[in-house]
Design a protein around this motif. Sequence first.
Motif, mmCIF file in Angstrom:
data_model
loop_
_atom_site.group_PDB
_atom_site.id
_atom_site.type_symbol
_atom_site.label_atom_id
_atom_site.label_comp_id
_atom_site.label_asym_id
_atom_site.label_seq_id
_atom_site.Cartn_x
_atom_site.Cartn_y
_atom_site.Cartn_z
ATOM 1 N N UNK A 48 -1.684 2.654 -19.165
ATOM 2 C CA UNK A 48 -2.996 2.855 -17.680
ATOM 3 C C UNK A 48 -2.074 2.031 -16.809
ATOM 4 N N UNK A 49 -1.154 2.738 -16.457
ATOM 5 C CA UNK A 49 0.004 2.489 -15.129
ATOM 6 C C UNK A 49 -0.118 3.393 -14.300
ATOM 7 N N UNK A 50 0.148 4.125 -13.217
ATOM 8 C CA UNK A 50 0.592 4.947 -12.239
ATOM 9 C C UNK A 50 1.626 3.789 -11.767
ATOM 10 N N UNK A 51 2.868 4.971 -12.017
ATOM 11 C CA UNK A 51 3.723 5.006 -10.931
ATOM 12 C C UNK A 51 3.988 5.727 -9.693
ATOM 13 N N UNK A 52 3.678 5.014 -8.352
ATOM 14 C CA UNK A 52 3.669 6.201 -6.900
ATOM 15 C C UNK A 52 4.497 6.955 -6.933
ATOM 16 N N UNK A 53 5.009 7.975 -6.264
ATOM 17 C CA UNK A 53 5.856 8.310 -6.372
ATOM 18 C C UNK A 53 7.136 7.333 -4.836
ATOM 19 N N UNK A 54 8.387 7.597 -5.198
ATOM 20 C CA UNK A 54 9.185 6.492 -3.672
ATOM 21 C C UNK A 54 8.784 5.216 -3.994
ATOM 22 N N UNK A 55 8.360 4.983 -5.161
ATOM 23 C CA UNK A 55 8.226 3.355 -4.956
ATOM 24 C C UNK A 55 8.573 2.656 -6.093
ATOM 25 N N UNK A 56 8.385 1.222 -6.621
ATOM 26 C CA UNK A 56 9.179 0.748 -7.513
ATOM 27 C C UNK A 56 8.454 -0.200 -7.753
ATOM 28 N N UNK A 57 8.182 -0.918 -9.777
ATOM 29 C CA UNK A 57 6.763 -1.389 -9.940
ATOM 30 C C UNK A 57 8.313 -2.308 -10.387
ATOM 31 N N UNK A 58 7.716 -3.714 -10.561
ATOM 32 C CA UNK A 58 8.490 -4.942 -11.442
ATOM 33 C C UNK A 58 7.746 -5.710 -12.651
ATOM 34 N N UNK A 59 8.391 -5.373 -13.983
ATOM 35 C CA UNK A 59 7.743 -6.136 -14.968
ATOM 36 C C UNK A 59 8.694 -7.444 -15.100
ATOM 37 N N UNK A 60 7.257 -8.415 -15.252
ATOM 38 C CA UNK A 60 7.968 -10.082 -15.072
ATOM 39 C C UNK A 60 7.441 -10.568 -16.127
ATOM 40 N N UNK A 61 8.389 -11.483 -16.742
ATOM 41 C CA UNK A 61 7.994 -11.784 -18.036
ATOM 42 C C UNK A 61 7.149 -12.209 -17.778
ATOM 43 N N UNK A 62 6.291 -13.228 -17.533
ATOM 44 C CA UNK A 62 5.446 -14.795 -17.323
ATOM 45 C C UNK A 62 3.921 -14.161 -17.546
ATOM 46 N N UNK A 63 2.946 -14.833 -17.311
ATOM 47 C CA UNK A 63 1.994 -14.370 -17.162
ATOM 48 C C UNK A 63 1.780 -14.328 -15.663
ATOM 49 N N UNK A 64 0.943 -13.127 -14.827
ATOM 50 C CA UNK A 64 -0.005 -13.160 -13.960
ATOM 51 C C UNK A 64 -0.787 -12.070 -14.151
ATOM 52 N N UNK A 65 -1.446 -11.470 -12.609
ATOM 53 C CA UNK A 65 -2.463 -10.727 -13.151
ATOM 54 C C UNK A 65 -1.778 -9.483 -12.411
ATOM 55 N N UNK A 66 -1.731 -8.507 -13.386
ATOM 56 C CA UNK A 66 -1.157 -6.845 -12.650
ATOM 57 C C UNK A 66 -1.459 -6.628 -11.589
ATOM 58 N N UNK A 67 -0.600 -5.868 -10.939
ATOM 59 C CA UNK A 67 -1.008 -5.531 -9.515
ATOM 60 C C UNK A 67 -0.345 -3.469 -9.413
ATOM 61 N N UNK A 68 -0.089 -2.741 -8.404
ATOM 62 C CA UNK A 68 0.157 -1.933 -8.234
ATOM 63 C C UNK A 68 1.974 -2.215 -8.344
ATOM 64 N N UNK A 69 2.642 -3.062 -7.811
ATOM 65 C CA UNK A 69 3.757 -3.362 -8.104
ATOM 66 C C UNK A 69 4.010 -4.467 -8.927
ATOM 67 N N UNK A 70 3.738 -5.338 -9.515
ATOM 68 C CA UNK A 70 3.698 -6.208 -10.609
ATOM 69 C C UNK A 70 3.124 -6.618 -11.801
#
Length: 107
Positions: free
Chosen positions: A45-67
């Motif tokens: 359930x992830x949407x990547x907006x136009x002209x934007x970047x998302x980072x997929x990090x290895x560790x634990x955290x709370x998902x956001x629109x950019x990470x």
Amino acid sequence: MDGDSRPNRSLNAERVEITNNSRHSVELDGWTLKDEDGYRYRFNDVRLAGCSTIRIRTGEGRDTRTDLYQDCRDYIWDNHSDTAILRDDHGRTVDTESWGGRRHPHH
């Protein structure tokens, strides 16, 4: 000792970036990101907006629109050489990124 000697901050410094160069958003639901060892991360359930970047990090955290966080307790990506393979929800390869090179030992 719980065996997890690597701090979460270091794990989150390890990341893969996916950039959408088009002006249109892309639904990543069901897409996968895989490495050469067969580890697979599935987008949910992830949407990547136009002209934007998302980072997929290895560790634990709370998902956001950019990470996004894989919630792993160990490193995934090999520093010396590895390949990140991005596939869509039909299993078609959308992009691959390789780094390093296989070192063949001399006999």
